[in-house]
Scaffold this motif. Structure first.
Motif, short mmCIF file in Angstrom:
data_model
loop_
_atom_site.label_atom_id
_atom_site.label_comp_id
_atom_site.label_asym_id
_atom_site.label_seq_id
_atom_site.Cartn_x
_atom_site.Cartn_y
_atom_site.Cartn_z
N ALA A 193 36.07 0.41 -41.95
CA ALA A 193 37.19 1.12 -41.32
C ALA A 193 36.70 2.30 -40.49
O ALA A 193 35.62 2.85 -40.71
N THR A 194 37.54 2.70 -39.55
CA THR A 194 37.35 3.96 -38.83
C THR A 194 38.10 5.05 -39.58
O THR A 194 39.25 4.87 -39.99
N LEU A 195 37.44 6.18 -39.77
CA LEU A 195 38.04 7.31 -40.47
C LEU A 195 38.69 8.24 -39.44
O LEU A 195 38.02 8.72 -38.53
N VAL A 196 39.97 8.48 -39.61
CA VAL A 196 40.72 9.36 -38.71
C VAL A 196 40.93 10.69 -39.41
O VAL A 196 41.50 10.75 -40.51
N VAL A 197 40.47 11.77 -38.78
CA VAL A 197 40.55 13.10 -39.38
C VAL A 197 40.65 14.13 -38.26
O VAL A 197 40.14 13.92 -37.15
N HIS A 198 41.33 15.23 -38.53
CA HIS A 198 41.43 16.29 -37.53
C HIS A 198 40.07 16.94 -37.32
O HIS A 198 39.28 17.10 -38.25
N ARG A 199 39.81 17.32 -36.09
CA ARG A 199 38.52 17.94 -35.74
C ARG A 199 38.23 19.15 -36.62
O ARG A 199 37.11 19.31 -37.14
N ASP A 200 39.22 20.02 -36.83
CA ASP A 200 38.98 21.23 -37.62
C ASP A 200 38.69 20.90 -39.08
O ASP A 200 37.89 21.58 -39.73
N GLU A 201 39.34 19.87 -39.60
CA GLU A 201 39.12 19.49 -40.99
C GLU A 201 37.71 18.94 -41.19
O GLU A 201 37.03 19.24 -42.17
N ARG A 202 37.27 18.14 -40.24
CA ARG A 202 35.92 17.58 -40.32
C ARG A 202 34.88 18.68 -40.34
O ARG A 202 33.95 18.67 -41.16
N ARG A 203 35.02 19.64 -39.46
CA ARG A 203 34.03 20.70 -39.37
C ARG A 203 34.06 21.62 -40.59
O ARG A 203 33.01 22.02 -41.10
N TYR A 204 35.23 21.94 -41.05
CA TYR A 204 35.32 22.79 -42.24
C TYR A 204 34.68 22.11 -43.45
O TYR A 204 34.04 22.77 -44.28
N ALA A 205 34.82 20.80 -43.55
CA ALA A 205 34.27 20.07 -44.71
C ALA A 205 32.76 20.21 -44.82
O ALA A 205 32.19 20.02 -45.89
N HIS A 206 32.10 20.55 -43.72
CA HIS A 206 30.65 20.72 -43.74
C HIS A 206 30.24 22.14 -44.15
O HIS A 206 29.07 22.38 -44.47
N THR A 207 31.18 23.09 -44.12
CA THR A 207 30.86 24.47 -44.49
C THR A 207 32.00 25.08 -45.30
O THR A 207 32.55 26.12 -44.92
N PRO A 208 32.40 24.47 -46.41
CA PRO A 208 33.53 25.01 -47.17
C PRO A 208 33.19 26.34 -47.82
O PRO A 208 32.03 26.62 -48.14
N HIS A 209 34.21 27.14 -48.01
CA HIS A 209 34.04 28.44 -48.67
C HIS A 209 33.67 28.24 -50.13
O HIS A 209 34.08 27.27 -50.77
#
Length: 292
Positions: A89-105
C-alpha cells in the motif's frame, strides 16, 4: 459513490493502569479517476488488535494485499503500529505529521522515537488540506491534537461522513469543544473540532461510535455499543468504574518548545527522512500478494 465501513470500532474506555487505546479502523471503497476499484484503510490500530484486524478484513472478503492505500489520521502509536501489514500500500500522511514523527518531543508518550522509521517502510504520499484520495474522498486538515492530524471526508449516499482520528476522540467532544489530549496546539485543536462539525453529516470519531448531531445539539449514535470483557466480572474485588463522559484537557509539557524546534530543524528532518532504510519488503513472507 464511495462507501465507508467500520472494520474495528473505536472505544472511549480507559483505566488507571494504562490506555487500551482502541481506535476505530475504517474501510473506504470507491473507483479512482480511471474507474478502477480502490480499497482504502483509514488508520491501522495497534498490534494488540492485529488478529482482529485481519479477521475484519476477511469478513469483507479482503486480505492485507487488497489494501492499496493506508491513510493515517495521525502517527500516534495506537493508530500506526499495524501499517507493516500492508507493504503493497501507499501510506498517506500529512507532511507535518511525517516530519514530526522523526523528531518527537521527549514528553510525547504517544509518538515513540521509532515512529518515523516505521512510516518510511511504505511508499509515502504527503498530503495537505483538500487533496483528493479518490473521487469523493478528501483530506481535511485538523491540526492541534498533533501537528499534522487530518480527517477523511467521504461523500456517501448518507451525506458527508468524516473520519476524524483524534481531532475528535469521543462524541462528547462535539459538545464540549475541548480536545482531551493535546500534543501540539490547544487553540488549533478547538478550531479543528469546529471544522469537523461544520462540514460533517456523520462523524466517525477516533475512539467512539459514529454519530450525528441533532438540531437540538444532542448526540445521536448510529451504532450500538458492544464490548465483552474477559477475566473480570461486576463483582470482582477492587474493580470500580469512573465517569468518563467528560475529561479534563491534558496538554503536553513543552509544546511551545517543540514547535520552535520543529521549525528550526526542518532541513535536518528532511535529510533524516532521506536516509531511513526501508527494511520491510513486499516480497517478505507474510506480506501476501499484491492487488492486481
Amino acid at each position: 459513490m464511495p462507501t465507508i465501513d467500520i472494520l474495528l470500532p473505536g472505544f472511549a474506555i480507559d483505566t488507571d493502569q494504562g490506555h487500551p487505546a482502541f481506535c476505530g479502523v475504517f474501510l473506504v471503497r470507491g473507483p479512482d479517476t480511471a474507474g478502477r476499484p480502490r480499497t482504502v484503510l483509514v488508520d491501522a490500530a495497534h498490534v494488540g488488535r492485529r488478529p482482529f484486524l485481519r479477521d475484519a478484513l476477511a469478513a469483507h472478503g479482503l486480505t492485507a494485499g487488497d489494501i492499496d492505500t493506508v491513510v493515517l489520521t495521525h502517527a500516534h502509536w495506537d493508530h500506526v503500529q499495524n501499517i507493516d501489514l500492508f507493504p503493497h500500500a501507499t501510506l498517506v500522511v500529512h507532511r507535518d505529521e511525517r516530519r514530526y514523527a522523526h523528531t518527537p518531543h521527549a514528553d510525547d508518550w504517544a509518538t515513540p522515537g521509532w515512529t518515523g522509521l516505521l512510516l518510511e517502510q511504505l511508499p509515502v504520499r504527503e498530503v495537505t488540506d483538500g487533496e483528493e484520495i479518490i473521487p469523493g474522498v478528501e483530506v481535511l486538515a485538523l491540526p492541534g491534537h498533533s501537528p499534522g492530524s487530518i480527517g477523511v471526508v467521504v461523500r456517501t449516499d448518507r451525506g458527508r461522513a468524516t473520519v476524524t482520528g483524534d481531532a475528535l476522540h469521543f462524541a462528547y467532544v462535539a459538545r464540549t469543544r475541548r480536545n482531551p489530549l493535546v500534543f501540539w496546539d490547544e487553540d488549533a485543536a478547538t478550531r479543528s473540532i469546529d471544522r469537523v462539525l461544520a462540514v460533517s453529516d456523520v462523524i466517525y470519531p477516533g475512539h467512539d461510535r459514529p454519530f450525528r448531531m441533532t438540531e437540538a445539539g444532542d448526540i445521536d449514535y448510529l451504532e450500538r455499543f458492544a464490548l465483552t470483557l474477559t477475566g473480570l466480572g461486576p463483582d470482582t474485588p477492587g474493580l470500580s468504574f469512573a465517569d468518563g463522559t467528560s475529561r479534563p484537557t491534558w496538554t503536553m509539557p513543552g509544546v511551545r518548545e517543540q514547535r520552535a524546534l520543529y521549525e528550526k530543524n526542518a532541513a535536518e528532518i528532511d535529510r533524516r527522512i532521506s536516509r531511513v532504510p526501508r527494511v520491510l519488503r513486499p516480497d517478505l513472507p507474510g506480506a501476501g500478494p499484491a492487488r492486481g
